[in-house]
Design a protein around this motif. Structure first.
Motif, PDB file in Angstrom:
ATOM      1  N   GLN A 127       3.914  56.237  11.800  1.00 15.69           N
ATOM      2  CA  GLN A 127       4.547  56.375  10.491  1.00 15.69           C
ATOM      3  C   GLN A 127       6.058  56.555  10.619  1.00 15.69           C
ATOM      4  N   GLY A 128       6.481  57.053  11.759  1.00 14.49           N
ATOM      5  CA  GLY A 128       7.910  57.280  12.017  1.00 14.49           C
ATOM      6  C   GLY A 128       8.061  58.299  13.128  1.00 14.49           C
ATOM      7  N   SER A 129       8.765  57.904  14.196  1.00 17.43           N
ATOM      8  CA  SER A 129       8.869  58.796  15.353  1.00 17.43           C
ATOM      9  C   SER A 129       9.554  60.110  14.997  1.00 17.43           C
ATOM     10  N   ASP A 130      10.511  60.072  14.047  1.00 18.41           N
ATOM     11  CA  ASP A 130      11.213  61.309  13.681  1.00 18.41           C
ATOM     12  C   ASP A 130      10.266  62.332  13.066  1.00 18.41           C
ATOM     13  N   LEU A 131       9.225  61.858  12.373  1.00 18.79           N
ATOM     14  CA  LEU A 131       8.260  62.787  11.777  1.00 18.79           C
ATOM     15  C   LEU A 131       7.547  63.588  12.867  1.00 18.79           C
ATOM     16  N   LEU A 132       7.166  62.908  13.929  1.00 21.93           N
ATOM     17  CA  LEU A 132       6.482  63.578  15.035  1.00 21.93           C
ATOM     18  C   LEU A 132       7.435  64.498  15.791  1.00 21.93           C
ATOM     19  N   LEU A 133       8.633  64.020  16.076  1.00 21.61           N
ATOM     20  CA  LEU A 133       9.597  64.827  16.822  1.00 21.61           C
ATOM     21  C   LEU A 133      10.005  66.068  16.037  1.00 21.61           C
ATOM     22  N   ASP A 134      10.151  65.933  14.724  1.00 21.84           N
ATOM     23  CA  ASP A 134      10.442  67.102  13.887  1.00 21.84           C
ATOM     24  C   ASP A 134       9.309  68.122  13.958  1.00 21.84           C
ATOM     25  N   ARG A 135       8.085  67.635  13.996  1.00 21.26           N
ATOM     26  CA  ARG A 135       6.939  68.547  14.060  1.00 21.26           C
ATOM     27  C   ARG A 135       6.939  69.320  15.381  1.00 21.26           C
ATOM     28  N   ILE A 136       7.299  68.654  16.469  1.00 22.44           N
ATOM     29  CA  ILE A 136       7.314  69.324  17.775  1.00 22.44           C
ATOM     30  C   ILE A 136       8.392  70.399  17.821  1.00 22.44           C
ATOM     31  N   THR A 137       9.601  70.078  17.345  1.00 19.57           N
ATOM     32  CA  THR A 137      10.668  71.078  17.368  1.00 19.57           C
ATOM     33  C   THR A 137      10.346  72.239  16.430  1.00 19.57           C
ATOM     34  N   ARG A 138       9.706  71.950  15.299  1.00 12.91           N
ATOM     35  CA  ARG A 138       9.328  73.035  14.394  1.00 12.91           C
ATOM     36  C   ARG A 138       8.240  73.907  15.017  1.00 12.91           C
ATOM     37  N   PHE A 139       7.293  73.280  15.739  1.00 12.78           N
ATOM     38  CA  PHE A 139       6.271  74.059  16.450  1.00 12.78           C
ATOM     39  C   PHE A 139       6.924  75.030  17.429  1.00 12.78           C
ATOM     40  N   SER A 140       7.924  74.552  18.192  1.00 12.17           N
ATOM     41  CA  SER A 140       8.582  75.403  19.175  1.00 12.17           C
ATOM     42  C   SER A 140       9.252  76.599  18.512  1.00 12.17           C
ATOM     43  N   LEU A 141       9.935  76.359  17.403  1.00 17.08           N
ATOM     44  CA  LEU A 141      10.606  77.455  16.700  1.00 17.08           C
ATOM     45  C   LEU A 141       9.592  78.467  16.161  1.00 17.08           C
ATOM     46  N   VAL A 142       8.496  77.965  15.607  1.00 17.21           N
ATOM     47  CA  VAL A 142       7.448  78.866  15.090  1.00 17.21           C
ATOM     48  C   VAL A 142       6.819  79.655  16.228  1.00 17.21           C
ATOM     49  N   PHE A 143       6.553  78.974  17.340  1.00 15.56           N
ATOM     50  CA  PHE A 143       5.937  79.634  18.492  1.00 15.56           C
ATOM     51  C   PHE A 143       6.826  80.768  18.998  1.00 15.56           C
ATOM     52  N   GLN A 144       8.114  80.495  19.151  1.00 13.65           N
ATOM     53  CA  GLN A 144       9.020  81.529  19.642  1.00 13.65           C
ATOM     54  C   GLN A 144       9.138  82.690  18.653  1.00 13.65           C
ATOM     55  N   GLY A 145       9.133  82.366  17.363  1.00 12.84           N
ATOM     56  CA  GLY A 145       9.166  83.430  16.359  1.00 12.84           C
ATOM     57  C   GLY A 145       7.918  84.296  16.406  1.00 12.84           C
ATOM     58  N   LEU A 146       6.755  83.658  16.570  1.00 15.83           N
ATOM     59  CA  LEU A 146       5.504  84.410  16.674  1.00 15.83           C
ATOM     60  C   LEU A 146       5.470  85.256  17.943  1.00 15.83           C
ATOM     61  N   ALA A 147       6.016  84.721  19.029  1.00 16.70           N
ATOM     62  CA  ALA A 147       6.053  85.481  20.279  1.00 16.70           C
ATOM     63  C   ALA A 147       6.870  86.757  20.105  1.00 16.70           C
ATOM     64  N   ASP A 148       7.991  86.645  19.409  1.00 16.39           N
ATOM     65  CA  ASP A 148       8.833  87.826  19.195  1.00 16.39           C
ATOM     66  C   ASP A 148       8.214  88.804  18.198  1.00 16.39           C
ATOM     67  N   ALA A 149       7.425  88.281  17.253  1.00 12.08           N
ATOM     68  CA  ALA A 149       6.933  89.125  16.157  1.00 12.08           C
ATOM     69  C   ALA A 149       5.531  89.685  16.381  1.00 12.08           C
ATOM     70  N   THR A 150       4.743  89.067  17.279  1.00  7.74           N
ATOM     71  CA  THR A 150       3.330  89.463  17.372  1.00  7.74           C
ATOM     72  C   THR A 150       2.899  89.938  18.754  1.00  7.74           C
ATOM     73  N   ILE A 151       3.805  89.925  19.739  1.00 10.65           N
ATOM     74  CA  ILE A 151       3.468  90.382  21.084  1.00 10.65           C
ATOM     75  C   ILE A 151       4.289  91.630  21.408  1.00 10.65           C
ATOM     76  N   PRO A 152       3.678  92.672  21.976  1.00 10.36           N
ATOM     77  CA  PRO A 152       4.464  93.844  22.395  1.00 10.36           C
ATOM     78  C   PRO A 152       5.579  93.425  23.352  1.00 10.36           C
ATOM     79  N   HIS A 153       6.758  93.983  23.168  1.00 12.00           N
ATOM     80  CA  HIS A 153       7.886  93.613  24.021  1.00 12.00           C
ATOM     81  C   HIS A 153       7.830  94.402  25.331  1.00 12.00           C
ATOM     82  N   SER A 154       6.764  94.134  26.070  1.00 13.25           N
ATOM     83  CA  SER A 154       6.527  94.778  27.358  1.00 13.25           C
ATOM     84  C   SER A 154       6.734  93.740  28.459  1.00 13.25           C
ATOM     85  N   GLU A 155       6.098  93.952  29.614  1.00  9.35           N
ATOM     86  CA  GLU A 155       6.333  93.053  30.742  1.00  9.35           C
ATOM     87  C   GLU A 155       5.981  91.601  30.429  1.00  9.35           C
TER      88      GLU A 155
END
Length: 328
Positions: A127-155
């Motif tokens: 449908q358009g390569s930019d649609l897929l690439l946007d989804r991947i970069t958005r996944f990465s940002l969401v993943f990093q946000g969830l890592a900071d917000a939902t995991i104890p900041h331990s080792e």
């Protein structure tokens, strides 16, 4: 924390950051490559420095050659650093330490993995390569946000952060190095592309107010103190993570990874553009990339290998071991 768990968290984070960097690189350069769409030779000359900077010279484009190199870098199962491979390896590392991850974090990563493996990613690409690439970069940002917000900041979180910033520093250095690998002087479009690959265009404009030059772009991506993708910022974050893991005060060191990181941070802190020019930008970046690989290897030796395994390393070089670890 078990060394195996630390290693899995570290590599999961690195591969997700790698997929994110690859997605941005493909998207930016595909757009710029439209200028050469009618000339296959110019198109190949445009892509070669990019492939060289990410160690992908051996990648063979799909049946349509360099016109479809982006698809090859997205979906290739034989190229270890393709987005498909990176997400698959990240998910496998996560699967082995599910008890260390929040449910939200696991679901986010598993969903993008299934999205690639059940064919939905291929359909979205059509449908358009930019649609897929946007989804991947958005996944990465969401993943990093969830890592900071939902995991104890331990080792465990510290090893996630360590992997992220090591990979990010490496990605930034490689994107900047594309300017050295081109046969001609970098154009305005080349400089803009590097900034876009590092999500740095807006931040750069705030600091330099549109004064676009190789000196300013390199200064910003190498030495910025507060931009989170500059090499100085990333090395400082690596140093902080390593000292938080070991408990040793900043400014001292208890292992080789901390010593190397501290000396590299001092070098970056006390280097200016004139020194970079005297040595050569490519040489400076090449030395930084070698040091980052070495730091990754020393982290592996310090926190993953048993003392008996370290003794038996023999004459295998750090670069060989790092490459073997990355390709797992």
């Amino acid at each position: 924390m078990l060394s195996r768990v630390a290693d899995n968290l570290y590599w999961m984070s690195r591969y997700i950051e790698r997929a994110d960097g690859m997605a941005r690189m493909i998207q930016v350069h595909q757009s710029q490559a439209l200028e050469y769409a009618q000339n296959d030779q110019q198109l190949e000359e445009f892509w070669q420095p990019v492939l060289q900077s990410i160690c992908a010279e051996s990648v063979h484009p799909a049946e349509q050659g360099f016109r479809k190199i982006g698809k090859t870098l997205l979906f290739s199962s034989s190229f270890a650093n393709s987005i498909f491979s990176s997400i698959s390896i990240a998910r496998e590392n996560a699967r082995m330490v599910r008890d260390q991850l929040s449910e939200e974090l696991w679901l986010e990563l598993n969903n993008i993995y299934l999205f690639f493996h059940n064919g939905d990613a291929d359909q979205l690409y059509k449908q358009g390569s930019d649609l897929l690439l946007d989804r991947i970069t958005r996944f990465s940002l969401v993943f990093q946000g969830l890592a900071d917000a939902t995991i104890p900041h331990s080792e465990g979180w510290r090893f996630l952060s360590l992997g992220k910033y090591l990979e990010r520093a490496d990605q930034t250095s490689r994107m900047l190095d594309t300017l050295n690998l081109r046969t001609k002087e970098p154009t305005r479009a080349d400089l803009m592309s590097v900034l876009r690959c590092c999500i740095a265009l807006s931040a750069f404009r705030q600091q330099f107010r549109g004064n676009l030059s190789l000196k300013n772009v390199a200064n910003f991506l190498l030495f910025s103190e507060d931009f989170p993708r500059s090499i100085r910022f990333c090395i400082r974050a690596i140093d902080h993570s390593l000292h938080a893991i070991s408990g040793v005060p900043t400014g001292t060191f208890s292992n080789e990874a901390e010593r190397l990181t501290g000396s590299t941070l001092a070098m970056v802190n006390f280097t200016d553009w004139n020194q970079v020019v005297a040595k050569g930008l490519h040489q400076t970046l090449d030395e930084l990339q070698t040091t980052l690989i070495e730091i990754g290897q020393r982290v592996f030796e310090t926190y993953v290998l048993l003392p008996s395994e370290i003794k038996s390393l023999g004459e295998r070089s750090s670069a060989q071991l790092a490459q073997a670890q990355q390709q797992q």
